[in-house]
Each structure stands twice: as C-alpha cells, then as structure tokens.
Scaffold this motif. Structure first.
Motif, PDB file in Angstrom:
ATOM      1  N   ILE A 412       0.846  -1.203   0.000  1.00  0.00           N
ATOM      2  CA  ILE A 412       0.000   0.000   0.000  1.00  0.00           C
ATOM      3  C   ILE A 412       0.882   1.255   0.000  1.00  0.00           C
ATOM      4  N   TYR A 413       1.917   1.212   0.809  1.00  0.00           N
ATOM      5  CA  TYR A 413       2.902   2.310   0.876  1.00  0.00           C
ATOM      6  C   TYR A 413       3.484   2.599  -0.521  1.00  0.00           C
ATOM      7  N   SER A 414       3.770   1.530  -1.263  1.00  0.00           N
ATOM      8  CA  SER A 414       4.463   1.698  -2.551  1.00  0.00           C
ATOM      9  C   SER A 414       3.608   2.400  -3.599  1.00  0.00           C
ATOM     10  N   ALA A 415       2.294   2.485  -3.350  1.00  0.00           N
ATOM     11  CA  ALA A 415       1.445   3.247  -4.276  1.00  0.00           C
ATOM     12  C   ALA A 415       1.687   4.748  -4.102  1.00  0.00           C
ATOM     13  N   GLY A 416       2.354   5.151  -3.005  1.00  0.00           N
ATOM     14  CA  GLY A 416       2.839   6.531  -2.921  1.00  0.00           C
ATOM     15  C   GLY A 416       2.099   7.480  -1.999  1.00  0.00           C
ATOM     16  N   LEU A 417       1.022   7.020  -1.330  1.00  0.00           N
ATOM     17  CA  LEU A 417       0.292   7.934  -0.440  1.00  0.00           C
ATOM     18  C   LEU A 417       0.138   7.331   0.948  1.00  0.00           C
ATOM     19  N   ASP A 418       0.166   8.205   1.980  1.00  0.00           N
ATOM     20  CA  ASP A 418      -0.115   7.688   3.322  1.00  0.00           C
ATOM     21  C   ASP A 418      -1.635   7.657   3.541  1.00  0.00           C
ATOM     22  N   GLU A 419      -2.047   7.293   4.759  1.00  0.00           N
ATOM     23  CA  GLU A 419      -3.487   7.095   4.982  1.00  0.00           C
ATOM     24  C   GLU A 419      -4.282   8.401   4.963  1.00  0.00           C
ATOM     25  N   GLN A 420      -3.563   9.523   5.075  1.00  0.00           N
ATOM     26  CA  GLN A 420      -4.271  10.812   4.962  1.00  0.00           C
ATOM     27  C   GLN A 420      -4.271  11.306   3.519  1.00  0.00           C
ATOM     28  N   GLY A 421      -3.673  10.530   2.633  1.00  0.00           N
ATOM     29  CA  GLY A 421      -3.597  10.951   1.234  1.00  0.00           C
ATOM     30  C   GLY A 421      -2.418  11.857   0.935  1.00  0.00           C
ATOM     31  N   GLN A 460       3.920 -18.388  -4.407  1.00  0.00           N
ATOM     32  CA  GLN A 460       3.454 -19.769  -4.585  1.00  0.00           C
ATOM     33  C   GLN A 460       3.014 -20.412  -3.272  1.00  0.00           C
ATOM     34  N   SER A 461       3.201 -19.691  -2.167  1.00  0.00           N
ATOM     35  CA  SER A 461       2.713 -20.234  -0.893  1.00  0.00           C
ATOM     36  C   SER A 461       1.280 -19.751  -0.686  1.00  0.00           C
ATOM     37  N   LYS A 462       0.336 -20.662  -0.825  1.00  0.00           N
ATOM     38  CA  LYS A 462      -1.076 -20.269  -0.725  1.00  0.00           C
ATOM     39  C   LYS A 462      -1.371 -19.702   0.665  1.00  0.00           C
ATOM     40  N   ARG A 463      -0.742 -20.326   1.670  1.00  0.00           N
ATOM     41  CA  ARG A 463      -1.004 -19.864   3.038  1.00  0.00           C
ATOM     42  C   ARG A 463      -0.565 -18.403   3.203  1.00  0.00           C
ATOM     43  N   PHE A 464       0.642 -18.112   2.713  1.00  0.00           N
ATOM     44  CA  PHE A 464       1.129 -16.739   2.856  1.00  0.00           C
ATOM     45  C   PHE A 464       0.236 -15.775   2.071  1.00  0.00           C
ATOM     46  N   VAL A 465      -0.076 -16.157   0.827  1.00  0.00           N
ATOM     47  CA  VAL A 465      -0.860 -15.273  -0.042  1.00  0.00           C
ATOM     48  C   VAL A 465      -2.214 -14.972   0.597  1.00  0.00           C
ATOM     49  N   ASP A 466      -2.840 -15.971   1.200  1.00  0.00           N
ATOM     50  CA  ASP A 466      -4.158 -15.745   1.828  1.00  0.00           C
ATOM     51  C   ASP A 466      -4.045 -14.758   2.997  1.00  0.00           C
ATOM     52  N   ILE A 467      -3.039 -14.957   3.824  1.00  0.00           N
ATOM     53  CA  ILE A 467      -2.890 -14.072   4.990  1.00  0.00           C
ATOM     54  C   ILE A 467      -2.570 -12.649   4.527  1.00  0.00           C
ATOM     55  N   TYR A 468      -1.677 -12.565   3.540  1.00  0.00           N
ATOM     56  CA  TYR A 468      -1.289 -11.254   2.988  1.00  0.00           C
ATOM     57  C   TYR A 468      -2.513 -10.547   2.388  1.00  0.00           C
ATOM     58  N   THR A 469      -3.308 -11.270   1.618  1.00  0.00           N
ATOM     59  CA  THR A 469      -4.467 -10.656   0.948  1.00  0.00           C
ATOM     60  C   THR A 469      -5.473 -10.139   1.974  1.00  0.00           C
ATOM     61  N   ALA A 470      -5.714 -10.959   2.998  1.00  0.00           N
ATOM     62  CA  ALA A 470      -6.657 -10.517   4.037  1.00  0.00           C
ATOM     63  C   ALA A 470      -6.120  -9.260   4.721  1.00  0.00           C
ATOM     64  N   ALA A 471      -4.803  -9.259   5.012  1.00  0.00           N
ATOM     65  CA  ALA A 471      -4.203  -8.092   5.681  1.00  0.00           C
ATOM     66  C   ALA A 471      -4.333  -6.864   4.794  1.00  0.00           C
ATOM     67  N   TYR A 472      -4.060  -7.046   3.498  1.00  0.00           N
ATOM     68  CA  TYR A 472      -4.133  -5.929   2.546  1.00  0.00           C
ATOM     69  C   TYR A 472      -5.537  -5.315   2.582  1.00  0.00           C
ATOM     70  N   GLN A 473      -6.533  -6.178   2.492  1.00  0.00           N
ATOM     71  CA  GLN A 473      -7.906  -5.659   2.464  1.00  0.00           C
ATOM     72  C   GLN A 473      -8.299  -5.007   3.789  1.00  0.00           C
ATOM     73  N   ASN A 474      -7.847  -5.619   4.886  1.00  0.00           N
ATOM     74  CA  ASN A 474      -8.160  -5.036   6.201  1.00  0.00           C
ATOM     75  C   ASN A 474      -7.528  -3.659   6.374  1.00  0.00           C
ATOM     76  N   ILE A 475      -6.288  -3.514   5.908  1.00  0.00           N
ATOM     77  CA  ILE A 475      -5.627  -2.205   6.074  1.00  0.00           C
ATOM     78  C   ILE A 475      -6.406  -1.135   5.303  1.00  0.00           C
ATOM     79  N   LEU A 476      -6.816  -1.480   4.084  1.00  0.00           N
ATOM     80  CA  LEU A 476      -7.556  -0.489   3.295  1.00  0.00           C
ATOM     81  C   LEU A 476      -8.886  -0.133   3.962  1.00  0.00           C
ATOM     82  N   LYS A 477      -9.494  -1.144   4.582  1.00  0.00           N
ATOM     83  CA  LYS A 477     -10.809  -0.937   5.163  1.00  0.00           C
ATOM     84  C   LYS A 477     -10.745  -0.210   6.517  1.00  0.00           C
ATOM     85  N   TYR A 478      -9.816  -0.675   7.382  1.00  0.00           N
ATOM     86  CA  TYR A 478      -9.815  -0.161   8.772  1.00  0.00           C
ATOM     87  C   TYR A 478      -8.642   0.769   9.084  1.00  0.00           C
TER      88      TYR A 478
END
Ligand code: NAD
Length: 492
Positions: A412-421, A460-478
């Motif tokens: 999320i950081y690499s897209a270039g904006l902090d949480e305040q934009g 290629q690690s499904k376990r890691f990808v699932d945890i990462y994806t959930a974290a990504y979505q949670n950060i954007l949401k909360y």
C-alpha cells in the motif's frame, strides 16, 4: 571556525580531538562509500585505535565511488578528512568527537586510475565497503549476480574506467596479481547476512565474466570475512549542523550523528593482517552468521516494521512510531512469535534483553531517525531483513501473520500515499516497478508479490498469499492502527 587541520587545536575544549600525529599515518585501509555509517562506525573504531602509536599503519583512504558523491568528497577535502561525530546520549546530552582516521579521500568518477592504484597499493591490506544493500547487485529471483544492470555492462565494455565496485575491485586485484603483490582482505560492513560470502560470490561472478584468469588468484589470495555491524546513524540534518556550530563553534559542513550503542562482530579471517580493533571494543569470532541473523531479523527488520507502518500512519521519525503502543506491541509479538523461533542457539546472547534494548534504542527521542531513510531501498532490504524469517516459518508451518501484514502495508505504501492521502517520499531503485505493481494491487493485491526479484517464489505459498491478501484488504478498510490493535487483541 571551520573544521580543518589548521584550526583543530582550537576545538580542544569543545570536543575530543585526535591526540595522534595524522601526518605520519600510513594508509592501510581503503574504504568505499564514505557515508554516515562508515564515519560513525569503522572510522570511529579506527580513530580510537590510532591513539596507540603501534597502529599507525591503519589510516583510511575514503573513496567516493558514485557520480553524486561530490558533496562528501568536497567536504572531506576542505576539512582535511576531519569531521565531527555527535553522539546523542539517551539523556539528550551530546558527546562531540572529531575523528581523524580518514587521511586520504578520492573521488572515483574524476580519477578512476588513481582509485585502482590506491586499491592495489602495497600498503593497503584491507578494502572495506559500505555500498548499501543494493550495491551488491544481487537478484533475489535468480539468486545470482545481475548482469542486466547497465553499469555492469559498461564495466565489462570499458574495464579501465569502471563505474561499479566490481569493476574497480577487478582492475585493482588484476594489478596486484600482475605486480606479484600479496592479496588483501575485502570486508563488507553492510547489513547483509553473510556479507563476506555475498561480497565474494558477487565479485567472483563478475570476475568470471570480466577476467576469468583472475578467479583462481582471488580464491587463494583474497579473504572475505563476514561481519555484523551496528550503530544507528540517521542522515545528518541542517539542524544538527547548526546545533554543532551554536554549541561548540565548530563549522563542520557534514558532521555525523549517531546513538551511543555500537557493535562490531567480525570473523577473524584477514589474509594480510588487520588492526587490533578488539582493543577498542570490536569482537572477533569464528562464525558471525548467527549474530548477523539475529541483528538483521530483529533490529533491521524491526526498523522496517516501524518505518513502513509509521509511514502509512503519517509519522516522520522512528521514535514516534515506537511511542505508539499498538505498533510497539505488534513489533514485540513479531519478534517473539515469528523471529525468535528461527534464530537457533546464540551462545552468550540474552535474547530477551537484546529485544528489550532494541525497543529502548528505537525509542531514543534525540536520534530522530527518519522514517524516509529507514524505508528507502526497501526492495533491497525486505528480502534480507524479513523474508528469511518468513521462509523459515513457512517451511515449518509456523506463524507469518505479522510479516505478511507488514508486506501488505508495504504494498500500500508503494502506491505513494499515506493514509491521509499525503504523498510519501519513496527512494528505491525499483520505485517505478513497485509503484506499477502497487497500483494494480488495489484491485488484485497479489500482483505486488509477483515482483520476483524481491519476493522470489513467495507468491506460490497459498497460506502466505491468503494471509497477505486478508491483511491488505483489512488495512484499506480499517487503517493500519485499527488493524494492529485488533491483531494485538487477537481479534483479527
Ligand atoms: P549514506 O547514504 O550516508 O551513505 C551511503 C554510501 O553508500 C554513499 O557513500 C554512497 O556513495 C555509497 N553507495 C550507495 N550505493 C552504492 C553503490 N551501488 N556502489 C558503491 N557505493 C554506493 O548511508 P549510510 O547510513 O552510510 O548507510 C550505508 C550502509 O551502511 C547501509 O545501506 C547499511 O548496509 C549499512 N549500515 C547503516 C547503518 C545506519 O544506521 N545508517 C547501520 C548499520 C549498517
């Protein structure tokens, strides 16, 4: 007064000054990358040592290798190699010490031949490096030297006017061999696990291509000790320069600031002799790798965790980040649950104390270590500081929640904006690629993990990808803070 040889004695009431005759020193060490860290660490240890006349063979020649290194070169030239080290003690007092160990300085782009000759000189027994993690030209995906780097290509085409450290070392070692001179030690002081092994592997890869006949000579005449290095050294600010002048009258164009803590654990493998750095606090051991692993995966990774999470929240310095109780608890759990189990046996180290001392060092409010500095070149740092822990945990089916969260935050950081934009000041060799993938990640988070040169086969690690994806979505949401508060409470 301006800091230089002529004025040095004027500062003896304001700062500790070298009590040895710099004009009689021989140059036994060539150092490439005279940034802040070299000047707070190796040059400091060596300065201490030079106070004993028995060590007068170990003056340092500092090499500025990159085109944009003119400022440090000109500063050292104007100040006769002198600079002030300002140690910011935990109680806020400043200890000022003028360091005299850098007795020569060369700007490579102006005179490559002189640099090659210096590295090949008979007096020089050690070539040390702080060329940053990215300077080793290592590709995580292939596990080997990156020949696609255009500067490497130019070094292969124009060997007499090199641009990279590998081009310089190759030419210098070739001269040593041709002249029948003894070999020397090449010692990395960068934050890389097995930094000596890495230096050797990368150099030999380049030499195989550039000067294959030199390979056997290097194998028998050059040693590459591993070393663990530690002393938090933020970039010097204008404020530091002004404060030094105000409080001591020393006009120093580029002093260095650092914390009081320092550590240097080195493998005792110096083929042409070495300074007795152990007399001034360095530690020589047989195998440094466990110490390095501990430091990289706790201190350096800890820095990245505080930096990336803090940057998204909008903090500017590391101490702000560690003062946030939620982040502090998160970091504690990361260290205890994910890192510590991967470290194995560390003789003589009290791991619990080490982790506690890290939180205290990170929290030093006088250091004001910039989050921008810590997050710079994350594409070279994350694979060294965090991914080894992730890979070890994945192999054992162990926890990776905190690491995956930090990597999601980095996406999320690499897209270039902090949480305040607000725009983030990102400095990274892979900046364009990171941003491109980070923008696609908004709809498809895993695209960020596809950067193979950083993540290898992690996607290629499904376990890691699932945890990462959930974290990504949670950060954007909360938002970061809410998510880690919930993670700390085991609610997420
Ligand atoms: P800095 O920005 O002050 O200096 C960086 C130096 O590296 C410059 O002299 C630059 O010319 C040189 N450099 C960068 N890329 C290079 C390349 N590709 N080839 C050759 N030279 C190159 O940074 P610093 O604080 O001195 O940190 C440098 C390195 O020291 C870090 O990357 C890390 O590996 C190590 N280190 C730093 C700290 C710290 O707290 N600053 C602590 C431990 C280790």
């Amino acid at each position: 007064y301006k800091l230089n040889n002529k004025n040095l004695s004027k500062f003896s009431d304001e700062a500790l000054i070298p009590q040895y005759d710099r004009s009689t020193l021989k140059t036994g060490i060539v150092h490439v990358g005279i940034g802040g860290f070299h000047r707070s660490h190796e040059a400091y240890y060596t300065d201490q040592l030079l106070h004993d006349p028995a060590n007068s063979d170990w003056g340092i020649c500092g090499i500025a290798l990159l085109d944009f290194d003119t400022k440090i070169y000109n500063t050292l030239k104007e100040q006769d190699g002198l600079y002030t080290l300002i140690v910011k003690e935990l109680d806020g007092t400043l200890t000022k010490k003028i360091i005299g160990s850098i007795v020569e300085y060369l700007y490579a782009p102006e005179n490559p031949t002189q640099v090659i000759e210096k590295m090949a000189s008979n007096d020089v027994k050690i070539i040390t490096l702080t060329i940053t993690e990215g300077g080793y030209n290592y590709n995580e995906a292939t596990g080997s030297f990156d020949f696609t780097n255009p500067l490497v290509q130019q070094d292969l085409e124009h060997p007499q006017a090199p641009k990279t450290i590998f081009g310089y070392l190759t030419q210098a070692l070739k001269l040593r061999k041709e002249r029948g001179l003894p070999g020397c030690t090449i010692q990395s002081c960068d934050n890389i696990q097995g930094n000596g092994h890495m230096t050797e592997k990368m150099l030999l890869s380049f030499v195989h291509m550039a000067e294959p006949d030199l390979v056997p000579w290097i194998k028998s005449n050059i040693s590459f000790p591993n070393a663990m290095v530690d002393r938090i050294t933020p970039a010097t600010s204008e404020k530091d320069i002004a404060l030094l002048k105000e409080t001591s009258g020393i006009e120093d164009a580029w002093p260095v600031v650092c914390e009081p803590f320092k550590q240097w654990v080195i493998e005792d493998d110096f083929i042409s002799g070495r300074p007795a750095w152990e007399n001034v606090g360095a530690q020589f051991v047989e195998d440094v790798v466990p110490y390095e692993k501990m430091k990289l995966s706790l201190l350096n990774a800890g820095h990245s965790v505080l930096g990336i999470l803090g940057a998204l929240i909008g903090y500017e310095t590391i101490d702000e980040s560690v003062q946030n109780k939620a982040i502090q608890t998160f970091l504690h759990s990361y260290m205890d649950e994910e890192v510590s189990p991967t470290l194995g046996d560390l003789e003589g180290v009290d791991l619990k104390k080490y982790k506690q001392s890290l939180l205290q060092r990170f929290g030093n409010i006088y250091i004001k270590d910039q989050i921008d500095r810590i997050c710079s070149e994350s594409s070279a740092k994350i694979p060294i500081f965090i991914l080894p822990t992730v890979n070890a945990q994945l192999e054992n089916d162990g926890p990776v929640d905190h690491a995956a969260f930090v990597i999601a935050a980095w996406a999320i950081y690499s897209a270039g904006l902090d949480e305040q934009g607000n725009p983030l000041n990102i400095k990274d060799a892979l900046e364009t690629l990171l941003k491109e993938k980070a923008l696609v990640a908004k709809n498809s988070p895993t695209s960020f993990l596809e950067i193979e040169s950083v993540f290898g086969k992690l996607n290629q690690s499904k376990r890691f990808v699932d945890i990462y994806t959930a974290a990504y979505q949670n950060i954007l949401k909360y938002g970061v803070e809410e998510c880690i508060t919930q993670m700390n409470n085991k609610a997420l």
